[in-house]
Design an enzyme around this catalytic site. Structure first.
Site, PDB file in Angstrom:
ATOM      1  N   LEU A 140      10.796  21.056 -21.711  1.00 35.59           N
ATOM      2  CA  LEU A 140      10.486  20.813 -20.505  1.00 35.59           C
ATOM      3  C   LEU A 140      10.965  22.018 -19.658  1.00 35.59           C
ATOM      4  O   LEU A 140      10.469  22.492 -18.481  1.00 35.59           O
ATOM      5  CB  LEU A 140      11.447  19.813 -20.096  1.00 35.59           C
ATOM      6  N   GLY A 144      16.546  27.414 -19.597  1.00 40.03           N
ATOM      7  CA  GLY A 144      17.481  27.965 -18.478  1.00 40.03           C
ATOM      8  C   GLY A 144      18.554  28.773 -19.433  1.00 40.03           C
ATOM      9  O   GLY A 144      18.269  29.228 -20.575  1.00 40.03           O
ATOM     10  N   GLY A 145      19.345  29.494 -18.637  1.00 38.79           N
ATOM     11  CA  GLY A 145      20.505  30.382 -19.044  1.00 38.79           C
ATOM     12  C   GLY A 145      21.344  30.008 -20.280  1.00 38.79           C
ATOM     13  O   GLY A 145      21.671  30.426 -21.179  1.00 38.79           O
ATOM     14  N   GLY A 201      20.581  27.039 -22.091  1.00 43.80           N
ATOM     15  CA  GLY A 201      19.967  25.976 -23.149  1.00 43.80           C
ATOM     16  C   GLY A 201      18.487  25.783 -22.770  1.00 43.80           C
ATOM     17  O   GLY A 201      17.931  26.124 -21.801  1.00 43.80           O
ATOM     18  N   THR A 202      18.107  24.910 -23.555  1.00 43.02           N
ATOM     19  CA  THR A 202      16.524  24.571 -23.546  1.00 43.02           C
ATOM     20  C   THR A 202      16.465  22.964 -23.465  1.00 43.02           C
ATOM     21  O   THR A 202      17.183  22.178 -24.234  1.00 43.02           O
ATOM     22  CB  THR A 202      15.894  25.045 -24.950  1.00 43.02           C
ATOM     23  N   LYS A 228      18.718  18.068 -24.290  1.00 45.62           N
ATOM     24  CA  LYS A 228      19.106  19.365 -23.913  1.00 45.62           C
ATOM     25  C   LYS A 228      20.095  20.109 -25.027  1.00 45.62           C
ATOM     26  O   LYS A 228      20.867  19.558 -25.717  1.00 45.62           O
ATOM     27  CB  LYS A 228      20.012  19.497 -22.678  1.00 45.62           C
ATOM     28  N   ASP A 267      26.410  24.670 -11.301  1.00 51.09           N
ATOM     29  CA  ASP A 267      25.243  25.223 -11.467  1.00 51.09           C
ATOM     30  C   ASP A 267      24.223  24.471 -10.440  1.00 51.09           C
ATOM     31  O   ASP A 267      23.359  24.081 -10.925  1.00 51.09           O
ATOM     32  CB  ASP A 267      24.658  25.393 -12.640  1.00 51.09           C
TER      33      ASP A 267
END
Ligand SMILES: *[C@@H]1O[C@H](CO)[C@@H](O)[C@H](O)[C@H]1NC(C)=O
Ligand SMILES: *[C@@H]1O[C@H](CO)[C@@H](O)[C@H](O)[C@H]1NC(C)=O
Ligand SMILES: *[C@@H]1O[C@H](CO)[C@@H](O)[C@H](O)[C@H]1NC(C)=O
Ligand SMILES: *[C@@H]1O[C@H](CO)[C@@H](O)[C@H](O)[C@H]1NC(C)=O
Ligand SMILES: *[C@@H]1O[C@H](CO)[C@@H](O)[C@H](O)[C@H]1NC(C)=O
Ligand SMILES: *[C@@H]1O[C@H](CO)[C@@H](O)[C@H](O)[C@H]1NC(C)=O
Ligand SMILES: *[C@@H]1O[C@H](CO)[C@@H](O)[C@H](O)[C@H]1NC(C)=O
Ligand SMILES: *[C@@H]1O[C@H](CO)[C@@H](O)[C@H](O)[C@H]1NC(C)=O
Length: 734
Positions: free
Chosen positions: A419, A422-423, A425-426, A441, A537
């Protein structure tokens, strides 16, 4: 017992053979001294066929027996070959050098008319001497006369050679067939006078060829004569009658009376002899004289089991052996080979079992290892605590997932299911067994402090229950870095909404609502727990939109709980460029006010529809916040605001938000408002909205998001407040 029977059975054929060899007629002497006398020969009247009488006389002086035919001694009767070995006298002459006389004794050998003939193949006329010419005068059964001569000359001892009979000291001539008389004589002109210094005597005799081997001593001495007192063996053929087999077998006195016998014509003149068939032995001239030879009794020709058969034998291998029983290599045990095979098979099977077992053990150990690792991780991340908590609280909607379940849900973390990345994780979309969509995640790293506190933190986060916060449904602890499972938010995030949607369609009302909802969520996070949960974040891409376009703050992967004893907490600076609190960046001290700063940036995004961080701008204009602050200073704010919301009606509203954003973006965290205050301010501003076009405009957003086919019902339920619904209905009615 069986052994005895076996011995008995083995003895029977032996006895019958012995019986078969009874060579004489009943009531006849079968022996003369040591010599067998088989029929048709006989000693006593009525015991022989005509012509086969033999005189067996006992020497009264020394008690020895002598078998004679006429005056010739018989040494042996050979029934199968039809021969008789006789003792023949040697003819001789010697030169007496003292008297210069010649002594001699010559013999004749006369078997006319008898059934005997000198065997032409087995005898030869032998002459020995060093200056000798001998004559052999012979007569055959037809009275034909033959004469042969033989010269033997030598001049010295040295010229003589042992074993060689070819004219030097020795000569020999063959005997023609059918001879039954011979007379040996010496030529008068040859005497040993010239060689008398080493050789005196000469000899001449018809004798058995095989029995003669020349020796030099026969010439130089008297050995030849002395060995058997002046006699040597001679082989005589004999035959029954003068008929051939064809004729004889029709006559009443046919001699081959035994079963299993055969008639054979004589080669050496008229007449025939009888023979037992191959495989039989005995006397073919008497009834039942031919007896089966038990080949198995003698040196057995079989290497296996020998079975005698009439006239022959059969060899077979003993049970559980195989091979060629007739050959010397013979039978070999199958058991032996099968033992080899068994051993081989045994070893192979053993090895296979060993391999399978070790594989099993390996897999079990591997599984246990994996299980241990999983358990280690599970413990490390405080899974136990979480588990107990879940047990104690009934209806606590939090699941500890197994790694397999999540793998299954995401099709083994297939890239198609990603989906967002990011810095830290996926995020994958996953579908659980109960068909529920979830966002999964997978973080890239986790720091040591987080590891220890993870269970506790998750426990706290899992209890957060706010409509504007993405719920954590569960986690997976048995992996190196825990995997978090969130509820799936279907309509994407705010970043995509405001930056990739280029249609002029997001009203100020919508923007305010999303801002307010997000602020509520953050305020809740900050105040709900003690210590406060700092999101760390906050950014537009972490504000998700559910099916009703309600904002939901997501991504607690980077969240840390601020410890109670300290207001601020030193951490590694984390966050997204453009949103990062400059004070936090400088000091590394994280507080709830850092979230406030980031939220200020989100407000700017909503106002300007510009990205928080612009790579294509000069350095001092890279971040939206600095652009915003400098435009404020220069009083050129309107230049950066989004045209869509710029109108006279909403100017107050915009100014309110701008002011709020300015406060949030204060360099000093202390001076920034609390999140709760931000939320309240936004709420207040929303309530001042008068004009319908300023209000929420969700249906347009929906079309922009490319889901126009969604039914009206969804459109209607998209409005999350009755008030807004009413407004829209009014507008539609106009
Ligand atoms: C058998 O031989 C012996 C001795 O040579 C002789 O005295 C005897 O008369 C012979 N018998 C017959 C039946 O010829
Ligand atoms: C009997 O034997 C003796 C001694 O061997 C011998 O001298 C004698 O001549 C023999 N008699 C006959 C008849 O052969
Ligand atoms: C032996 O032979 C020689 C020559 O051949 C002859 O002169 C001599 O008379 C012979 N001796 C006798 C005893 O016959
Ligand atoms: C020759 O015959 C005699 C008598 O049968 C025997 O003793 C001798 O061994 C024989 N010799 C040979 C070389 O066959
Ligand atoms: C031949 O053999 C005999 C005995 O077998 C021996 O005495 C003699 O010396 C031999 N002669 C030669 C020339 O070897
Ligand atoms: C030859 O005859 C003599 C006398 O008759 C005897 O003593 C000797 O044993 C005989 N030799 C053989 C080998 O028969
Ligand atoms: C005699 O022998 C001949 C030839 O071998 C054969 O044809 C014939 O039948 C024999 N007769 C008898 C009575 O065995
Ligand atoms: C001997 O062996 C052969 C073949 O091995 C078989 O055909 C035959 O019947 C056997 N004979 C007997 C008497 O066992």
């Amino acid at each position: 017992m069986a052994w005895l029977v076996l011995v008995f059975l083995l003895l029977i054929p032996h006895l019958s053979v012995a019986k078969g060899l009874a060579v004489a007629k009943p009531d006849c002497r079968a022996k003369c001294g040591d010599i067998d006398v088989p029929f048709p020969f006989g000693i006593d009247p009525g015991c022989f066929l005509e012509g086969f009488y033999l005189n067996c006389s006992k020497n009264a002086t020394d008690g020895t027996y002598k078998l004679l035919t006429g005056n010739v001694e018989v040494l042996e009767i050979l029934l199968p070959t039809g021969q008789v070995r006789m003792n023949n006298h040697i003819s001789w002459q010697c030169y007496r050098s003292t008297t210069r006389n010649i002594d001699k004794d010559t013999w004749y050998f006369d078997f006319r008319p008898t059934r005997y003939r000198i065997s032409s193949l087995d005898n030869k006329f032998v002459t020995i001497g060093c200056d000798t010419l001998s004559y052999n005068t012979m007569v055959n059964y037809k009275n034909d006369i033959y004469r042969t001569g033989c010269v033997s000359v030598c001049y010295s001892r040295e010229s003589l050679t042992n074993g060689t009979c070819s004219g030097i000291g020795c000569c020999e001539t063959p005997i023609p067939p059918g001879i039954n008389y011979y007379d040996a004589s010496f030529d008068k002109n040859f005497n040993s006078s010239s060689v008398s210094d080493f050789s005196a005597c000469s000899y001449a005799v018809v004798m058995e060829a095989d029995n003669f081997t020349f020796s030099t001593s026969y010439v130089t001495g008297y050995d030849f004569w002395e060995t058997h007192n002046g006699t040597v063996p001679i082989l005589m053929d004999w035959s029954i009658a003068d008929d051939t087999c064809n004729v004889a077998n029709e006559t009443s006195n046919y001699a081959c009376v035994s079963h299993n016998s055969v008639c054979i014509n004589m080669q050496n003149g008229p007449g025939y002899i009888c023979k037992c068939w191959e495989g039989y032995e005995g006397n073919p001239y008497i009834q039942d004289g031919c007896q089966d030879i038990d080949e198995c009794m003698k040196n057995s020709p079989c290497s296996g089991i020998c079975v005698n058969t009439p006239g022959s034998f059969n060899c077979s291998c003993p049970p559980r052996t195989r091979g060629d029983p007739y050959s010397a290599t013979g039978c070999h045990s199958i058991e032996k080979t099968s033992r080899w095979v068994k051993t081989f098979v045994g070893i192979s099977v053993g090895l296979m079992i060993l391999v399978i077992l070790s594989c099993l053990v390996y897999f079990v150990l591997e599984r246990r290892k994996i299980a241990t690792i999983k358990e280690k991780y599970f413990k490390q991340y405080g899974g136990q605590l979480l588990y107990q908590e879940m047990k104690s609280k009934q209806g606590y909607a939090f699941t500890i997932f197994k790694e397999e379940e999540l793998k299954e849900a995401t099709n083994n973390f297939d890239a198609k299911n990603i989906l967002g990345e990011g810095g830290n994780g996926t995020v994958y979309k996953g579908t659980l067994k109960n068909n529920k969509d979830v966002a999964i995640k997978r973080c890239k790293t986790i720091d040591e402090r987080q590891k220890k506190e993870f269970g506790k933190e998750i426990l706290i986060l899992s209890q957060i229950n706010h409509k504007n916060i993405v719920r954590i449904l569960g986690c997976c602890l048995e992996v190196e870095i825990p995997i978090l499972v969130y509820e799936f938010i279907p309509k994407g995030n705010l970043f995509d909404l405001i930056h990739s949607c280029n249609a002029p369609c997001i009203s100020m009302g919508t923007r305010l609502r999303i801002a307010q909802e997000s602020a509520e969520a953050l305020a809740y996070l900050h105040s709900w727990a003690s210590p406060p949960i700092v999101h760390r974040d906050v950014k537009s891409s972490n504000i998700l939109l559910d099916e009703n376009f309600m904002a939901k703050v997501s991504d607690f992967g980077a969240s840390v709980l601020v410890p109670t004893d300290e207001d601020q907490f030193m951490t590694v600076v984390q966050g997204t460029r453009g949103y990062l609190d400059p004070e936090y960046m400088l000091t590394g001290l994280l507080t709830a006010k850092s979230d406030v700063y980031s939220f200020g940036v989100v407000l700017l995004e909503l106002l300007t529809r510009k990205k928080a961080f612009l790579l294509d701008k000069p350095e001092d204009h890279m971040s939206l916040s600095s652009i915003f602050l400098s435009s404020m200073k220069e009083n050129k704010l309107e230049e950066i605001l989004d045209d869509q919301i710029l109108d006279v009606e909403s100017m107050n509203l915009i100014n309110g938000v701008v002011k709020l954003a300015r406060e949030c973006l204060n360099m000093e965290g202390e001076k920034r408002p609390e999140m709760r205050e931000v939320a309240e301010t936004l709420d207040r501003l929303r309530k001042t909205i008068k004009h319908p076009w300023v209000q929420d405009n969700l249906e347009e957003i929906e079309c922009l998001l490319g889901e126009p086919s969604n039914n009206k019902e969804l459109e209607m339920t998209s409005y999350h407040s009755l008030e807004e619904k009413a407004m829209l209905a009014m507008e539609a009615g106009r």
